[in-house]
Design an enzyme around this catalytic site. Structure first.
Site, PDB file in Angstrom:
ATOM      1  N   GLY A  40       0.733  -1.267   0.017  1.00  0.00           N
ATOM      2  CA  GLY A  40       0.037  -0.030   0.016  1.00  0.00           C
ATOM      3  C   GLY A  40       0.828   1.306   0.012  1.00  0.00           C
ATOM      4  CD  GLU A  95       2.167   0.572   7.363  1.00  0.00           C
ATOM      5  OE1 GLU A  95       2.264   0.419   6.042  1.00  0.00           O
ATOM      6  OE2 GLU A  95       1.500  -0.595   8.123  1.00  0.00           O
ATOM      7  CG  ASP A  96      -0.585   1.557   3.798  1.00  0.00           C
ATOM      8  OD1 ASP A  96      -0.085   1.183   4.984  1.00  0.00           O
ATOM      9  OD2 ASP A  96      -0.969   0.736   2.862  1.00  0.00           O
ATOM     10  CG  ASP A  99      -7.052   0.199  11.426  1.00  0.00           C
ATOM     11  OD1 ASP A  99      -7.567   1.031  12.207  1.00  0.00           O
ATOM     12  OD2 ASP A  99      -7.733  -0.501  10.655  1.00  0.00           O
ATOM     13  CE  LYS A 127      -8.558   2.999   9.376  1.00  0.00           C
ATOM     14  NZ  LYS A 127      -9.377   2.312   8.331  1.00  0.00           N
ATOM     15  CG  PHE A 148     -11.542  -0.487   4.095  1.00  0.00           C
ATOM     16  CD1 PHE A 148     -10.876  -1.090   5.229  1.00  0.00           C
ATOM     17  CD2 PHE A 148     -11.251  -0.630   2.988  1.00  0.00           C
ATOM     18  CE1 PHE A 148      -9.821  -1.955   4.578  1.00  0.00           C
ATOM     19  CE2 PHE A 148     -10.167  -1.384   2.382  1.00  0.00           C
ATOM     20  CZ  PHE A 148      -9.365  -2.109   3.178  1.00  0.00           C
ATOM     21  CG  ASP A 155      -5.458  -3.410  -1.702  1.00  0.00           C
ATOM     22  OD1 ASP A 155      -5.016  -3.139  -0.603  1.00  0.00           O
ATOM     23  OD2 ASP A 155      -5.790  -4.740  -1.763  1.00  0.00           O
ATOM     24  NE  ARG A 161      -2.301  -2.696  -4.300  1.00  0.00           N
ATOM     25  CZ  ARG A 161      -2.152  -3.048  -3.080  1.00  0.00           C
ATOM     26  NH1 ARG A 161      -2.023  -2.007  -2.113  1.00  0.00           N
ATOM     27  NH2 ARG A 161      -2.184  -4.204  -2.384  1.00  0.00           N
TER      28      ARG A 161
HETATM   29  P1  5GP Z   1      -2.925  -2.495  11.377  1.00  0.00           P
HETATM   30  O1  5GP Z   1      -2.109  -3.674  11.713  1.00  0.00           O
HETATM   31  O2  5GP Z   1      -2.488  -1.188  12.258  1.00  0.00           O
HETATM   32  O3  5GP Z   1      -4.487  -2.937  11.996  1.00  0.00           O
HETATM   33  O4  5GP Z   1      -3.138  -2.462  10.074  1.00  0.00           O
HETATM   34  C1  5GP Z   1      -2.137  -2.157   9.153  1.00  0.00           C
HETATM   35  C2  5GP Z   1      -2.378  -2.538   7.682  1.00  0.00           C
HETATM   36  O5  5GP Z   1      -3.954  -2.790   7.326  1.00  0.00           O
HETATM   37  C3  5GP Z   1      -2.186  -1.341   6.974  1.00  0.00           C
HETATM   38  O6  5GP Z   1      -0.955  -1.343   6.596  1.00  0.00           O
HETATM   39  C4  5GP Z   1      -2.876  -1.200   5.747  1.00  0.00           C
HETATM   40  O7  5GP Z   1      -2.329  -2.165   4.777  1.00  0.00           O
HETATM   41  C5  5GP Z   1      -4.180  -2.097   6.202  1.00  0.00           C
HETATM   42  N1  5GP Z   1      -5.352  -1.053   6.498  1.00  0.00           N
HETATM   43  C6  5GP Z   1      -5.491  -0.428   7.593  1.00  0.00           C
HETATM   44  N2  5GP Z   1      -6.703   0.262   7.461  1.00  0.00           N
HETATM   45  C7  5GP Z   1      -6.928   0.297   6.050  1.00  0.00           C
HETATM   46  C8  5GP Z   1      -7.742   1.002   5.301  1.00  0.00           C
HETATM   47  O8  5GP Z   1      -8.508   1.876   5.887  1.00  0.00           O
HETATM   48  N3  5GP Z   1      -7.590   0.761   4.090  1.00  0.00           N
HETATM   49  C9  5GP Z   1      -6.784   0.007   3.407  1.00  0.00           C
HETATM   50  N4  5GP Z   1      -6.861  -0.167   2.009  1.00  0.00           N
HETATM   51  N5  5GP Z   1      -6.116  -0.780   4.091  1.00  0.00           N
HETATM   52  C10 5GP Z   1      -5.938  -0.620   5.552  1.00  0.00           C
END
Ligand code: 5GP
Length: 170
Positions: A40, A95-96, A99, A127, A148, A155, A161
């Site tokens: 991402g 990182e993108d 969350d 987030k 989301f 994606d 994307r």
């Molecule tokens: P975490 O482990 O912090 O919950 O999630 C990390 C990964 O989940 C991010 O790097 C991303 O790839 C994916 N992710 C979390 N939220 C979103 C979202 O709103 N949209 C997308 N496309 N990916 C997300």
């Protein structure tokens, strides 16, 4: 599925310019190693790195969580490790979206074990509402409460994307 524009492309680029100025100033006498978390991060990574005014090296890491497409289960596995040696290096992890923070916490622990001199985190989107692991984001683009997100590299099931803006999927 419907998608509503949340952050238009120009605003994303403006924020990336700000982040690149700050990073360039903080690392003015250094040569940081930038590590992008695939997939991402690709658009964010390239837009950011080409604006930096300090010399850099770059590498990538890829992790997957055993969850559905929209949620993270917390169990993380590494699909691709970094290839550069990080011992004694100033590392910036890019990182993108952060969350729950579970993916990043796992990757940070993994990279810390390689003995970098410093490790900072740069994320395009924070987030924080669903955060489970405390993560201090040193360079943060946007704070988003919910939804989301897709587009600008992000994606849903490998779709969307290519979109220039960051959109909320409904
Ligand atoms: P975490 O482990 O912090 O919950 O999630 C990390 C990964 O989940 C991010 O790097 C991303 O790839 C994916 N992710 C979390 N939220 C979103 C979202 O709103 N949209 C997308 N496309 N990916 C997300």
């Amino acid at each position: 599925m419907r998608r509503d524009v949340l952050i238009p492309h120009d605003e994303i680029i403006g924020k990336i310019e700000e982040l690149s100025l700050k990073i360039s100033s903080d690392y003015s006498n250094k040569e940081p190693v930038l590590i992008g978390i695939l997939n991402g991060v690709i658009f964010f990574f390239t837009e950011l790195v080409r604006r930096l005014t300090v010399p850099t090296r770059m590498d990538f890491i890829r992790a997957a969580s055993y969850g559905s497409s929209m949620t993270s289960s917390g169990a993380i596995r590494l699909l691709k490790d970094v290839e550069l040696a990080l011992k004694g290096e100033d590392v910036i992890l890019i990182e993108d979206i952060v969350d729950t923070g579970l993916t990043l916490a796992h990757i940070v622990e993994h990279l810390e074990s390689k003995g970098p001199a410093s490790l900072k985190i740069c994320a395009l989107i924070d987030k924080a509402e669903r955060r489970e692991k405390t993560i201090s984001i040193d360079y943060c683009g946007f704070k988003v409460n919910e939804g989301f997100l897709v587009g600008f590299g992000l994606d849903y099931d490998e779709k969307y994307r290519y979109l220039p803006d960051i959109c909320v999927l409904k």
